[in-house]
Design a protein around this motif. Structure first.
Motif, mmCIF file in Angstrom:
data_model
loop_
_atom_site.group_PDB
_atom_site.id
_atom_site.type_symbol
_atom_site.label_atom_id
_atom_site.label_comp_id
_atom_site.label_asym_id
_atom_site.label_seq_id
_atom_site.Cartn_x
_atom_site.Cartn_y
_atom_site.Cartn_z
ATOM 1 N N LEU A 99 0.841 -1.191 0.000
ATOM 2 C CA LEU A 99 0.000 0.000 0.000
ATOM 3 C C LEU A 99 0.883 1.250 0.000
ATOM 4 O O LEU A 99 1.942 1.268 0.632
ATOM 5 N N PRO A 100 0.471 2.308 -0.677
ATOM 6 C CA PRO A 100 1.284 3.530 -0.719
ATOM 7 C C PRO A 100 1.235 4.282 0.612
ATOM 8 O O PRO A 100 0.303 4.136 1.397
ATOM 9 N N ARG A 101 2.248 5.084 0.855
ATOM 10 C CA ARG A 101 2.303 5.896 2.059
ATOM 11 C C ARG A 101 1.355 7.090 1.933
ATOM 12 O O ARG A 101 1.136 7.630 0.843
ATOM 13 N N LEU A 102 0.803 7.500 3.070
ATOM 14 C CA LEU A 102 -0.093 8.651 3.126
ATOM 15 C C LEU A 102 0.624 9.851 3.722
ATOM 16 O O LEU A 102 1.643 9.716 4.413
ATOM 17 N N ARG A 103 0.084 11.022 3.497
ATOM 18 C CA ARG A 103 0.645 12.234 4.085
ATOM 19 C C ARG A 103 0.273 12.361 5.559
ATOM 20 O O ARG A 103 0.959 13.043 6.326
ATOM 21 N N SER A 104 -0.812 11.733 5.934
ATOM 22 C CA SER A 104 -1.266 11.797 7.318
ATOM 23 C C SER A 104 -0.721 10.613 8.102
ATOM 24 O O SER A 104 -0.063 9.722 7.558
ATOM 25 N N ASP A 105 -1.053 10.573 9.410
ATOM 26 C CA ASP A 105 -0.627 9.447 10.236
ATOM 27 C C ASP A 105 -1.675 8.344 10.294
ATOM 28 O O ASP A 105 -1.573 7.420 11.100
ATOM 29 N N VAL A 106 -2.684 8.419 9.449
ATOM 30 C CA VAL A 106 -3.700 7.371 9.382
ATOM 31 C C VAL A 106 -3.082 6.106 8.791
ATOM 32 O O VAL A 106 -2.321 6.161 7.810
ATOM 33 N N ASP A 107 -3.387 4.979 9.385
ATOM 34 C CA ASP A 107 -2.892 3.689 8.901
ATOM 35 C C ASP A 107 -3.426 3.440 7.492
ATOM 36 O O ASP A 107 -4.643 3.467 7.279
ATOM 37 N N PRO A 108 -2.554 3.209 6.503
ATOM 38 C CA PRO A 108 -3.048 2.939 5.145
ATOM 39 C C PRO A 108 -4.046 1.782 5.097
ATOM 40 O O PRO A 108 -4.958 1.796 4.264
ATOM 41 N N ALA A 109 -3.892 0.798 5.972
ATOM 42 C CA ALA A 109 -4.837 -0.326 5.984
ATOM 43 C C ALA A 109 -6.232 0.137 6.361
ATOM 44 O O ALA A 109 -7.230 -0.436 5.906
ATOM 45 N N ALA A 110 -6.326 1.178 7.192
ATOM 46 C CA ALA A 110 -7.633 1.745 7.529
ATOM 47 C C ALA A 110 -8.150 2.622 6.387
ATOM 48 O O ALA A 110 -9.304 2.546 5.993
ATOM 49 N N ALA A 111 -7.256 3.435 5.836
ATOM 50 C CA ALA A 111 -7.662 4.381 4.795
ATOM 51 C C ALA A 111 -8.145 3.689 3.535
ATOM 52 O O ALA A 111 -9.116 4.121 2.902
ATOM 53 N N PHE A 112 -7.471 2.588 3.148
ATOM 54 C CA PHE A 112 -7.781 1.945 1.875
ATOM 55 C C PHE A 112 -8.820 0.824 1.987
ATOM 56 O O PHE A 112 -9.299 0.341 0.968
ATOM 57 N N SER A 113 -9.158 0.396 3.187
ATOM 58 C CA SER A 113 -10.131 -0.692 3.294
ATOM 59 C C SER A 113 -11.552 -0.196 3.092
ATOM 60 O O SER A 113 -12.440 -0.948 2.681
#
Length: 514
Positions: A317-331
């Motif tokens: 998964l790509p890195r995000l600018r925020s500290d949100v876990d990518p697994a949460a953001a992309f699911s």
């Protein structure tokens, strides 16, 4: 599925044109009721747009290539047909990057969700709005598998005058502006009115409102769930139910004409021979405009889809600018450049004949919720699938040069996505066996050619209200045509739309006289 066409009967109680999920649903119900049923499918497989495929050579990833999530399929149909499918709920509803932060809607944490909103007042407005749509969904979803109510009956069922005005009378654009202050929050709400529908948010026809309604009422909750194993499992279960009940399915069969008086259906079989069968009823799983051509009449409309579908396989998964876990953001649903202003700008540019400079899109990662679609080695390596749905990319942009326009649309869409990530998505793309990036792109013109959707319209045509709009429709099923023998059973029927099986079941009920 018989290879020996000599075993076919001369006449069937019902002939279903098209083996998409709705056609299979109709076939299953009718066959279980003891009717003789023949399904004729143009492609070499059934499922239509609700299929799983391996688009990348040498890569063990089975993706839902076209349709990808399930909301409108009633539990009633799953239970009545005893379909062995699992629909998995996603914890995170959506994530929307905003600068170095983002709006995260976490269904398991009201506090986390509230903290991500621009203000407590905006979150309270969000809560009130979706409490309203949730109550409407709870009230009206059960009517989708019953005969049509009149408009007045349906309005009475909705109950709240405020909800009726907001969803059925005022354009979505006006509603979100008066309900929310933040441009991003407004856009996140409005996108549900534009998925598969090329319209301005303020369009007087309210076709965007009809699209919004179908996105928030599924099964009384509006939740969009992940089909475990991919969308092909859903169509496969419907196929198996139809065949087990005695329906006959013939693939590689292109229907060429329908006689509405006699019920005769002419088709060309896989061997190139011209054949015909008789039918008590003909159920059209194809689009209404396609049916018109088969009946020898001019289509009343020319549907136009407006989306770009990308399937990607990532090494990570790509890195995000925020500290949100990518697994949460992309699911959940990951919104990209979908503020209300950005949606309006993109629509204006597309309506003017240009690929939007910053195409709005939304994505989600199937494999985070259901890793079974990936082979063991891919799972162990941490690979993931990405499904991207791009808005405001109408078929007209691709008609003259589909290949060139596809390349331009993909380039602009990936740039749009990269504008909200901490690294280019291209750096995360896996390679197929030939060393090419695992990226599969489908324009409306591609959808028209591959799965027979006129203009690439994923709903076959603009969605209709889920109630009778004329007195003669009241108490009927919303699938009837001017020809008593011929019924719609696809997404273009009243109460059609996405993967639901509702039109297929409705057509079967109409045949059975329920």
């Amino acid at each position: 599925m018989p290879d020996d066409l000599s075993t076919l009967r001369a006449r069937y109680d019902a002939v279903v044109v098209g083996g998409g999920h709705n056609g299979l649903t109709a076939a299953a119900y009718l066959a279980r009721a003891g009717r003789s049923v023949l399904v004729l499918e143009r492609l070499d497989h059934v499922g239509g747009a609700a299929v799983s495929e391996r688009p990348f050579p040498g890569v063990d990833a089975r993706l839902s290539r076209y349709s990808y999530l399930v909301s409108l399929l009633p539990r009633q149909i799953v239970e009545e047909l005893a379909l062995p499918i699992t629909l998995r709920r996603r914890r995170y509803s959506s994530y929307t990057p905003v600068g170095d932060g983002g709006l995260l809607v976490d269904t398991a944490s009201a506090e986390a969700t509230r903290a991500s909103f621009p203000s407590a007042a905006e979150h309270d407005a969000w809560q009130r709005f979706y409490a309203m749509t949730g109550e409407v969904a709870r009230r009206v979803a059960p009517t989708l598998t019953s005969p049509l109510l009149s408009r007045d009956e349906f309005r009475s069922l909705v109950g709240s005058g405020e909800a009726w005005t907001a969803l059925f009378e005022r354009p979505v654009g006006s509603v979100v502006r008066s309900t929310f202050e933040d441009d991003v929050v407004r856009g996140v709400v409005a996108t549900d009115a534009l998925i598969g529908t090329f319209a301005a948010v303020d369009e007087p026809s309210l076709r965007q409102n009809r699209c919004f309604l179908y996105h928030v009422i599924g099964n009384g909750t509006g939740d969009w769930d992940v089909p475990v194993g991919g969308m092909g499992v859903v169509s496969g279960a419907l196929r198996d139910a139809a065949v087990a009940a005695g329906a006959v399915i013939v693939t590689g069969a292109t229907v060429t004409a329908i006689d509405p008086a006699s019920g005769e259906v002419a088709f060309t079989s896989r061997d190139g021979a011209s054949r015909a069968v008789g039918a008590g009823h003909v159920l059209a799983g194809c689009a209404p405009s396609t049916l018109a051509g088969l009946l020898g009449t001019n289509p009343a409309e020319s549907p136009e889809g407006a989306q770009l579908k990308l399937n990607l396989l990532l090494t990570r998964l790509p890195r995000l600018r925020s500290d949100v876990d990518p697994a949460a953001a992309f699911s959940g649903t990951f919104h990209v450049n979908e503020s209300l202003t950005q949606l309006e700008t993109a629509y204006a540019q597309a309506a003017g004949g240009a690929v939007p400079e910053l195409p709005p899109c939304e994505i989600y990662c199937h494999s985070l919720t259901d890793p079974s679609i990936l082979g063991p080695s891919l799972r162990e390596a941490g690979a993931h699938t990405i499904t991207l749905f791009g808005l405001h990319l109408p078929a007209r942009l691709f008609r003259s040069d589909n290949d060139g326009a596809r390349e331009a649309a993909v380039k602009a869409t990936l740039a749009s996505l990269n504008s909200v990530l901490a690294e280019p998505i291209e750096d995360c793309l896996a390679l197929d066996a030939d060393g090419r990036p695992c990226l599969d792109a489908r324009t409306p013109v591609d959808l028209e050619a591959s799965v027979g959707l006129p203009g690439g319209h994923i709903f076959h045509r603009d969605l209709s209200w889920p109630f009778a709009e004329s007195p003669d429709e009241v108490g009927r099923w919303g699938v009837e045509t001017e020809h008593p023998r011929v019924l719609l059973c696809g997404a273009g029927a009243r109460r059609g739309g996405g993967v639901s099986g509702i039109p297929g079941r409705a057509a079967a009920m109409a045949v059975l006289g329920v």
